[in-house]
Design a protein around this motif. Sequence first.
Motif, PDB file in Angstrom:
ATOM      1  N   PHE A 105       0.858  -1.188   0.000  1.00 15.87           N
ATOM      2  CA  PHE A 105       0.000   0.000   0.000  1.00 15.87           C
ATOM      3  C   PHE A 105       0.893   1.236   0.000  1.00 15.87           C
ATOM      4  O   PHE A 105       2.089   1.172   0.317  1.00 15.87           O
ATOM      5  N   ALA A 106       0.311   2.371  -0.361  1.00 12.38           N
ATOM      6  CA  ALA A 106       1.041   3.639  -0.322  1.00 12.38           C
ATOM      7  C   ALA A 106       1.117   4.119   1.124  1.00 12.38           C
ATOM      8  O   ALA A 106       0.317   3.723   1.979  1.00 12.38           O
ATOM      9  N   TRP A 107       2.115   4.990   1.384  1.00 11.80           N
ATOM     10  CA  TRP A 107       2.228   5.530   2.734  1.00 11.80           C
ATOM     11  C   TRP A 107       2.794   6.947   2.681  1.00 11.80           C
ATOM     12  O   TRP A 107       3.771   7.186   2.008  1.00 11.80           O
ATOM     13  N   ARG A 108       2.137   7.921   3.296  1.00 12.02           N
ATOM     14  CA  ARG A 108       1.057   7.670   4.230  1.00 12.02           C
ATOM     15  C   ARG A 108      -0.266   7.493   3.494  1.00 12.02           C
ATOM     16  O   ARG A 108      -0.569   8.204   2.534  1.00 12.02           O
ATOM     17  N   SER A 109      -1.049   6.533   4.028  1.00 14.45           N
ATOM     18  CA  SER A 109      -2.402   6.326   3.542  1.00 14.45           C
ATOM     19  C   SER A 109      -3.261   6.005   4.760  1.00 14.45           C
ATOM     20  O   SER A 109      -2.930   6.427   5.875  1.00 14.45           O
ATOM     21  N   PHE A 110      -4.348   5.274   4.576  1.00 14.71           N
ATOM     22  CA  PHE A 110      -5.264   5.005   5.679  1.00 14.71           C
ATOM     23  C   PHE A 110      -4.533   4.309   6.818  1.00 14.71           C
ATOM     24  O   PHE A 110      -3.878   3.277   6.622  1.00 14.71           O
ATOM     25  N   GLU A 111      -4.648   4.868   7.992  1.00 13.90           N
ATOM     26  CA  GLU A 111      -3.885   4.427   9.156  1.00 13.90           C
ATOM     27  C   GLU A 111      -4.110   2.965   9.506  1.00 13.90           C
ATOM     28  O   GLU A 111      -3.226   2.303  10.073  1.00 13.90           O
ATOM     29  N   ALA A 112      -5.278   2.430   9.183  1.00 14.35           N
ATOM     30  CA  ALA A 112      -5.590   1.051   9.570  1.00 14.35           C
ATOM     31  C   ALA A 112      -4.887   0.009   8.699  1.00 14.35           C
ATOM     32  O   ALA A 112      -4.791  -1.152   9.101  1.00 14.35           O
ATOM     33  N   TYR A 113      -4.397   0.393   7.522  1.00 18.27           N
ATOM     34  CA  TYR A 113      -3.820  -0.601   6.624  1.00 18.27           C
ATOM     35  C   TYR A 113      -2.737  -1.456   7.287  1.00 18.27           C
ATOM     36  O   TYR A 113      -2.856  -2.692   7.326  1.00 18.27           O
ATOM     37  N   PRO A 114      -1.657  -0.853   7.796  1.00 12.22           N
ATOM     38  CA  PRO A 114      -0.600  -1.713   8.364  1.00 12.22           C
ATOM     39  C   PRO A 114      -1.049  -2.471   9.603  1.00 12.22           C
ATOM     40  O   PRO A 114      -0.580  -3.587   9.861  1.00 12.22           O
ATOM     41  N   ILE A 115      -1.966  -1.889  10.363  1.00 11.85           N
ATOM     42  CA  ILE A 115      -2.464  -2.567  11.565  1.00 11.85           C
ATOM     43  C   ILE A 115      -3.213  -3.836  11.175  1.00 11.85           C
ATOM     44  O   ILE A 115      -2.963  -4.921  11.711  1.00 11.85           O
ATOM     45  N   LEU A 116      -4.137  -3.723  10.236  1.00 14.60           N
ATOM     46  CA  LEU A 116      -4.938  -4.872   9.827  1.00 14.60           C
ATOM     47  C   LEU A 116      -4.077  -5.956   9.182  1.00 14.60           C
ATOM     48  O   LEU A 116      -4.332  -7.153   9.360  1.00 14.60           O
ATOM     49  N   VAL A 117      -3.077  -5.530   8.430  1.00 18.85           N
ATOM     50  CA  VAL A 117      -2.192  -6.512   7.784  1.00 18.85           C
ATOM     51  C   VAL A 117      -1.444  -7.324   8.841  1.00 18.85           C
ATOM     52  O   VAL A 117      -1.356  -8.555   8.759  1.00 18.85           O
ATOM     53  N   ARG A 118      -0.921  -6.655   9.844  1.00 17.47           N
ATOM     54  CA  ARG A 118      -0.177  -7.362  10.892  1.00 17.47           C
ATOM     55  C   ARG A 118      -1.094  -8.239  11.736  1.00 17.47           C
ATOM     56  O   ARG A 118      -0.698  -9.323  12.177  1.00 17.47           O
ATOM     57  N   VAL A 119      -2.322  -7.791  11.985  1.00 17.81           N
ATOM     58  CA  VAL A 119      -3.274  -8.620  12.728  1.00 17.81           C
ATOM     59  C   VAL A 119      -3.518  -9.935  11.991  1.00 17.81           C
ATOM     60  O   VAL A 119      -3.660 -10.996  12.609  1.00 17.81           O
ATOM     61  N   ALA A 120      -3.538  -9.874  10.671  1.00 16.55           N
ATOM     62  CA  ALA A 120      -3.738 -11.083   9.865  1.00 16.55           C
ATOM     63  C   ALA A 120      -2.492 -11.956   9.814  1.00 16.55           C
ATOM     64  O   ALA A 120      -2.541 -13.071   9.282  1.00 16.55           O
ATOM     65  N   GLY A 121      -1.372 -11.465  10.363  1.00 17.76           N
ATOM     66  CA  GLY A 121      -0.137 -12.243  10.356  1.00 17.76           C
ATOM     67  C   GLY A 121       0.720 -12.026   9.130  1.00 17.76           C
ATOM     68  O   GLY A 121       1.772 -12.644   8.980  1.00 17.76           O
ATOM     69  N   ALA A 122       0.262 -11.141   8.228  1.00 19.05           N
ATOM     70  CA  ALA A 122       1.004 -10.875   6.999  1.00 19.05           C
ATOM     71  C   ALA A 122       1.975  -9.715   7.209  1.00 19.05           C
ATOM     72  O   ALA A 122       1.997  -9.074   8.260  1.00 19.05           O
ATOM     73  N   THR A 123       2.757  -9.433   6.180  1.00 23.26           N
ATOM     74  CA  THR A 123       3.781  -8.393   6.250  1.00 23.26           C
ATOM     75  C   THR A 123       3.353  -7.169   5.440  1.00 23.26           C
ATOM     76  O   THR A 123       3.113  -7.276   4.230  1.00 23.26           O
ATOM     77  N   PRO A 124       3.262  -5.999   6.085  1.00 23.12           N
ATOM     78  CA  PRO A 124       2.919  -4.785   5.342  1.00 23.12           C
ATOM     79  C   PRO A 124       4.117  -4.264   4.567  1.00 23.12           C
ATOM     80  O   PRO A 124       5.245  -4.264   5.080  1.00 23.12           O
ATOM     81  N   VAL A 125       3.887  -3.828   3.334  1.00 18.82           N
ATOM     82  CA  VAL A 125       4.935  -3.239   2.508  1.00 18.82           C
ATOM     83  C   VAL A 125       4.461  -1.845   2.114  1.00 18.82           C
ATOM     84  O   VAL A 125       3.585  -1.696   1.252  1.00 18.82           O
ATOM     85  N   ALA A 126       4.993  -0.838   2.791  1.00 18.23           N
ATOM     86  CA  ALA A 126       4.572   0.540   2.575  1.00 18.23           C
ATOM     87  C   ALA A 126       5.487   1.219   1.571  1.00 18.23           C
ATOM     88  O   ALA A 126       6.707   1.191   1.719  1.00 18.23           O
ATOM     89  N   VAL A 127       4.907   1.837   0.546  1.00 19.70           N
ATOM     90  CA  VAL A 127       5.669   2.533  -0.492  1.00 19.70           C
ATOM     91  C   VAL A 127       5.389   4.023  -0.362  1.00 19.70           C
ATOM     92  O   VAL A 127       4.229   4.448  -0.418  1.00 19.70           O
ATOM     93  N   ALA A 128       6.432   4.803  -0.188  1.00 17.39           N
ATOM     94  CA  ALA A 128       6.275   6.239   0.076  1.00 17.39           C
ATOM     95  C   ALA A 128       5.533   6.946  -1.047  1.00 17.39           C
ATOM     96  O   ALA A 128       5.673   6.617  -2.231  1.00 17.39           O
TER      97      ALA A 128
END
Length: 356
Positions: A105-128
């Motif tokens: 996902f892009a970053w900064r974007s919706f604040e919940a994105y990285p939180i929800l990804v980590r809750v699912a056990g996956a790895t967030p990849v933020a692109v500036a």
Amino acid sequence: MMVHQREAISRLPAYKQGAAAGDSGAFKLSSNENPFPPLASVTEAIASALGEIHLYPSMAVTEVTDRIAARFDVPAENVAFGAGSVEVLSQIIHASAGAGDEVIFAWRSFEAYPILVRVAGATPVAVALTADERHDLDGMADAITAQTRLILVCNPNNPTGAFVTADELQAFLARVPENVLVVVDEAYVHFNRDASSAVGIDFFRRYPNVAVLHTFSKAYGLAGLRIGYAIAPTEVAANLRRVALPFGVTAIAQRAALASLDAEAELTVRIDEIVAERTRVLMALRASGWPVTDSQGNFVWLRTGEGTDRVNAMFVHAGILARAFPGEGLRVTIGTAEQNDRFLVAAAAALAPATV
């Protein structure tokens, strides 16, 4: 000895709700809420449902599903509901990615994105974001690996308000493998007036790996009732229903959504007023010296950088509650004319002591 808990959860940042005004007299412009009260027809529909709250709601959200399917001319099996589009997004992430998988996902974007990804056990990849606050779609495409399962495109982007054009999204999708799901998050689509913008449903019709997220929270003003939906490929929508919280969309929310769909002419007038105020606010900010970029959401973005805490403190003192992202900027919701006027005075004053 403590009971076992997932270590990753303790490291998650808490999602921050916009500050509440309470009895302070401050204007709350921190949560991108609709500034108008509910329509009379919607409150009447809610009241009519109160006598049935001892019964479970339709788990399939049948009536609203049929209305949305008819509106977008898609089969009902492609529509899946949840308690707000953020809950539907959580369903999508859980259905698509787990341990060892990546979500871009892009970053900064919706604040919940990285939180929800980590809750699912996956790895967030933020692109500036790019220098002009937009999605770097080339950078996001470059970030795709064999582990990528899901890509989130927020259009318009929260909190910057920038949008992705149709040409940009088409070029991006040409680089995305067909087995990677691309979700176009259109929480603010009703406020987007740029004709060159990508329209999620158009890409859903043309690509087998595109889903679209919509909500009733923003333009429809049902933030307190929690109802949103995805239009997704058949197998994806079926999986969303499998991982959804049973009975997560209340009967009251379903009734209110139907009433809102019936009252779209009235709601469109309100949306037009918000868009007009957004234009006025952006023009006034620029006139006072703020280098703001255009926004297609119901908010504006101030890139205040290291001055964020100082500017936010000045806003609070002036009775304006904005959404501050320390070290980055402030997102300010478009409110009523009175609320916006107070914000503009505070914003002009914030520039006086120092250049932000």
